[in-house]
Scaffold this motif. Structure first.
Motif, PDB file in Angstrom:
ATOM      1  N   ASP A  19      25.137  91.603  17.401  1.00 41.84           N
ATOM      2  CA  ASP A  19      24.788  91.989  18.768  1.00 41.84           C
ATOM      3  C   ASP A  19      25.497  91.122  19.809  1.00 41.84           C
ATOM      4  O   ASP A  19      25.774  91.571  20.917  1.00 41.84           O
ATOM      5  CB  ASP A  19      23.272  91.885  18.988  1.00 41.84           C
ATOM      6  N   VAL A  20      25.787  89.873  19.447  1.00 43.67           N
ATOM      7  CA  VAL A  20      26.304  88.903  20.418  1.00 43.67           C
ATOM      8  C   VAL A  20      27.824  88.747  20.325  1.00 43.67           C
ATOM      9  O   VAL A  20      28.505  88.626  21.349  1.00 43.67           O
ATOM     10  CB  VAL A  20      25.629  87.529  20.215  1.00 43.67           C
ATOM     11  N   PHE A  21      28.355  88.768  19.105  1.00 40.92           N
ATOM     12  CA  PHE A  21      29.780  88.515  18.902  1.00 40.92           C
ATOM     13  C   PHE A  21      30.530  89.809  18.565  1.00 40.92           C
ATOM     14  O   PHE A  21      29.940  90.796  18.123  1.00 40.92           O
ATOM     15  CB  PHE A  21      29.993  87.503  17.775  1.00 40.92           C
ATOM     16  N   HIS A  22      31.846  89.753  18.770  1.00 37.52           N
ATOM     17  CA  HIS A  22      32.725  90.878  18.457  1.00 37.52           C
ATOM     18  C   HIS A  22      33.878  90.362  17.591  1.00 37.52           C
ATOM     19  O   HIS A  22      34.147  89.165  17.552  1.00 37.52           O
ATOM     20  CB  HIS A  22      33.274  91.509  19.736  1.00 37.52           C
ATOM     21  N   PRO A  23      34.588  91.260  16.891  1.00 37.67           N
ATOM     22  CA  PRO A  23      35.720  90.819  16.076  1.00 37.67           C
ATOM     23  C   PRO A  23      36.790  90.138  16.922  1.00 37.67           C
ATOM     24  O   PRO A  23      37.192  90.656  17.974  1.00 37.67           O
ATOM     25  CB  PRO A  23      36.244  92.120  15.463  1.00 37.67           C
ATOM     26  N   PHE A  24      37.228  88.997  16.478  1.00 38.18           N
ATOM     27  CA  PHE A  24      38.231  88.230  17.220  1.00 38.18           C
ATOM     28  C   PHE A  24      39.511  89.042  17.376  1.00 38.18           C
ATOM     29  O   PHE A  24      40.021  89.620  16.415  1.00 38.18           O
ATOM     30  CB  PHE A  24      38.530  86.919  16.493  1.00 38.18           C
ATOM     31  N   GLY A  25      40.053  89.082  18.595  1.00 36.24           N
ATOM     32  CA  GLY A  25      41.317  89.763  18.857  1.00 36.24           C
ATOM     33  C   GLY A  25      41.206  91.256  19.084  1.00 36.24           C
ATOM     34  O   GLY A  25      42.233  91.928  19.269  1.00 36.24           O
ATOM     35  N   CYS A  26      39.986  91.802  19.056  1.00 40.68           N
ATOM     36  CA  CYS A  26      39.860  93.236  19.297  1.00 40.68           C
ATOM     37  C   CYS A  26      40.134  93.545  20.771  1.00 40.68           C
ATOM     38  O   CYS A  26      40.094  92.673  21.640  1.00 40.68           O
ATOM     39  CB  CYS A  26      38.486  93.750  18.874  1.00 40.68           C
ATOM     40  N   GLY A  27      40.428  94.809  21.059  1.00 37.67           N
ATOM     41  CA  GLY A  27      40.806  95.205  22.407  1.00 37.67           C
ATOM     42  C   GLY A  27      39.624  95.269  23.363  1.00 37.67           C
ATOM     43  O   GLY A  27      38.497  95.578  22.967  1.00 37.67           O
ATOM     44  N   VAL A  28      39.883  94.949  24.618  1.00 33.01           N
ATOM     45  CA  VAL A  28      38.869  95.065  25.668  1.00 33.01           C
ATOM     46  C   VAL A  28      39.516  95.613  26.940  1.00 33.01           C
ATOM     47  O   VAL A  28      40.711  95.442  27.176  1.00 33.01           O
ATOM     48  CB  VAL A  28      38.205  93.702  25.991  1.00 33.01           C
ATOM     49  N   ASP A  29      38.704  96.280  27.736  1.00 32.08           N
ATOM     50  CA  ASP A  29      39.051  96.595  29.117  1.00 32.08           C
ATOM     51  C   ASP A  29      38.134  95.768  29.997  1.00 32.08           C
ATOM     52  O   ASP A  29      36.919  95.693  29.742  1.00 32.08           O
ATOM     53  CB  ASP A  29      38.855  98.083  29.416  1.00 32.08           C
ATOM     54  N   ASP A  50      48.675  94.015  43.938  1.00 31.61           N
ATOM     55  CA  ASP A  50      48.946  94.798  45.141  1.00 31.61           C
ATOM     56  C   ASP A  50      47.857  95.845  45.310  1.00 31.61           C
ATOM     57  O   ASP A  50      46.943  95.960  44.505  1.00 31.61           O
ATOM     58  CB  ASP A  50      50.340  95.462  45.071  1.00 31.61           C
ATOM     59  N   LYS A  51      47.962  96.644  46.376  1.00 37.85           N
ATOM     60  CA  LYS A  51      46.916  97.597  46.731  1.00 37.85           C
ATOM     61  C   LYS A  51      46.736  98.696  45.693  1.00 37.85           C
ATOM     62  O   LYS A  51      45.650  99.252  45.535  1.00 37.85           O
ATOM     63  CB  LYS A  51      47.206  98.216  48.097  1.00 37.85           C
ATOM     64  N   ILE A  52      47.824  99.057  44.977  1.00 34.49           N
ATOM     65  CA  ILE A  52      47.728 100.141  44.015  1.00 34.49           C
ATOM     66  C   ILE A  52      47.461  99.636  42.593  1.00 34.49           C
ATOM     67  O   ILE A  52      47.399 100.420  41.665  1.00 34.49           O
ATOM     68  CB  ILE A  52      49.021 101.002  44.025  1.00 34.49           C
ATOM     69  N   ASP A  53      47.322  98.329  42.465  1.00 33.97           N
ATOM     70  CA  ASP A  53      47.033  97.745  41.153  1.00 33.97           C
ATOM     71  C   ASP A  53      45.653  98.213  40.689  1.00 33.97           C
ATOM     72  O   ASP A  53      44.675  98.132  41.436  1.00 33.97           O
ATOM     73  CB  ASP A  53      47.065  96.221  41.242  1.00 33.97           C
ATOM     74  N   LEU A  54      45.554  98.706  39.462  1.00 35.94           N
ATOM     75  CA  LEU A  54      44.300  99.248  38.945  1.00 35.94           C
ATOM     76  C   LEU A  54      43.257  98.147  38.753  1.00 35.94           C
ATOM     77  O   LEU A  54      43.589  97.023  38.363  1.00 35.94           O
ATOM     78  CB  LEU A  54      44.545  99.963  37.622  1.00 35.94           C
ATOM     79  N   PRO A  55      41.970  98.472  38.995  1.00 38.80           N
ATOM     80  CA  PRO A  55      40.918  97.451  38.845  1.00 38.80           C
ATOM     81  C   PRO A  55      40.605  97.124  37.391  1.00 38.80           C
ATOM     82  O   PRO A  55      40.025  96.080  37.106  1.00 38.80           O
ATOM     83  CB  PRO A  55      39.716  98.098  39.529  1.00 38.80           C
ATOM     84  N   THR A  56      40.955  98.030  36.463  1.00 37.87           N
ATOM     85  CA  THR A  56      40.672  97.800  35.053  1.00 37.87           C
ATOM     86  C   THR A  56      41.934  97.320  34.342  1.00 37.87           C
ATOM     87  O   THR A  56      42.985  97.935  34.440  1.00 37.87           O
ATOM     88  CB  THR A  56      40.157  99.080  34.377  1.00 37.87           C
ATOM     89  N   LYS A  57      41.810  96.220  33.626  1.00 36.66           N
ATOM     90  CA  LYS A  57      42.933  95.612  32.919  1.00 36.66           C
ATOM     91  C   LYS A  57      42.674  95.598  31.422  1.00 36.66           C
ATOM     92  O   LYS A  57      41.533  95.712  30.963  1.00 36.66           O
ATOM     93  CB  LYS A  57      43.161  94.179  33.406  1.00 36.66           C
ATOM     94  N   GLN A  58      43.735  95.404  30.643  1.00 38.31           N
ATOM     95  CA  GLN A  58      43.625  95.356  29.199  1.00 38.31           C
ATOM     96  C   GLN A  58      43.730  93.918  28.708  1.00 38.31           C
ATOM     97  O   GLN A  58      44.500  93.112  29.233  1.00 38.31           O
ATOM     98  CB  GLN A  58      44.729  96.202  28.557  1.00 38.31           C
ATOM     99  N   GLY A  59      42.947  93.590  27.684  1.00 33.16           N
ATOM    100  CA  GLY A  59      42.998  92.253  27.118  1.00 33.16           C
ATOM    101  C   GLY A  59      42.518  92.256  25.683  1.00 33.16           C
ATOM    102  O   GLY A  59      42.275  93.306  25.087  1.00 33.16           O
ATOM    103  N   ILE A  60      42.387  91.056  25.125  1.00 34.74           N
ATOM    104  CA  ILE A  60      41.822  90.898  23.783  1.00 34.74           C
ATOM    105  C   ILE A  60      40.644  89.939  23.857  1.00 34.74           C
ATOM    106  O   ILE A  60      40.601  89.019  24.676  1.00 34.74           O
ATOM    107  CB  ILE A  60      42.867  90.387  22.766  1.00 34.74           C
TER     108      ILE A  60
END
Length: 283
Positions: free
Chosen positions: A203-213, A223-233
């Motif tokens: 419930d608390v942890f997730h697989p290391f290195g998995c994708g996130v938004d 800039d002004k058109i930069d999307l608010p949602t980004k991709q990470g791990i």
């Protein structure tokens, strides 16, 4: 979910003894907490935040904490020592009196201001001989577990690719956090043995290195058109920001055909994809 959890549970819940002959450990007096400290490193690849070493600490009850640092100067060592010890006392009880067992490896990292701090805290300090790995066997066994966690985390996050070793130290810190809540030899977890609150790892942890938004604040966008949602791990949970996750932003480099990994950030608004591993896409 990912095989990450299966590997972690096998590697990290096995007995510390591993069939080896152990030195007899004297019982820790009531109200005292014996904490062993040691370094792992230097790592050949700097971490995504510029780190080069791990300061590993483990208590006599099995609770452990790790911190990644850039160098072993006395100032950096002191900051890391304070960080891991404060977290240790959060897990084990702030009424405990520290008995510090330090493995020096014949360097000066624990000298100077570190020795002064230990003296000011009125800790009892014992120092093992440099390179005498049996002299601090508890933290040596803990170090082995962290190295197994690094290998497991990198394998699952990257599919065995070697381009992303900069997240190795994040894997070690994440592993150190998880171990505290895993049962040992079918019994209670270290945190339970210390009288702390047990967490449900699924419930608390997730697989290391998995994708996130994750959501990027307006002020941080380019800039002004930069999307608010980004991709990470996902790199683990944040202990500094309650309820937040540690994330490394990633950007695809079409020339190198791999992701560029940014410095670690903490975000509360996160969408986690436990079965998606972006770093496996590299050539």
């Amino acid at each position: 979910l990912s095989r990450y959890w299966d590997l972690m549970l096998v590697l990290l819940t096995e007995s510390d003894h591993g069939g080896r002959i152990q030195r007899r450990q004297e019982p820790t007096p009531e109200g005292m907490l014996e904490v062993s400290y040691d370094f792992i490193g230097p790592f050949k690849t700097l971490g995504n935040n510029g780190e080069k070493y791990i300061l590993d600490a483990v208590a006599s009850n099995g609770v452990g904490v790790a911190a990644a640092i850039k160098d072993k100067t006395d100032k950096a060592t002191l900051n890391a020592l304070m960080t891991v010890t404060n977290r240790m006392l959060e897990l084990c009880g702030r009424d405990k009196k520290i008995v510090a067992r330090i493995h020096t490896d014949d360097d000066n990292s624990f000298r100077g201001v570190v020795e002064q701090y230990i003296g000011m805290q009125k800790w009892t300090q014992t120092v093992t001989e440099g390179y005498d790995h049996d002299g601090n066997s508890r933290v040596e066994r803990r170090n082995r577990k962290l190295r197994e966690g690094i290998r497991t985390g990198l394998l699952d996050a990257t599919g065995g690719r070697s381009q992303y070793e900069e997240i190795a130290m994040a894997a070690a810190v994440h592993t150190a956090d998880i171990i505290n809540y895993l049962p040992e030899s079918g019994a209670d977890s270290p945190v339970q043995k210390a009288g702390g609150q047990q967490l449900q790892i699924y419930d608390v942890f997730h697989p290391f290195g998995c994708g996130v938004d994750y959501y990027e604040h307006k002020e941080a966008r380019s800039d002004k058109i930069d999307l608010p949602t980004k991709q990470g791990i996902y790199l683990g949970r944040s202990l500094k920001t309650p309820g937040a996750q540690k994330i490394a932003p990633i950007d695809w480099d079409p020339v190198a055909q791999m992701y560029l990994i940014g410095k670690t950030i903490a975000r509360k608004t996160v969408k986690v994809y436990p079965n998606r591993f972006p770093l496996r896409l590299s050539m």
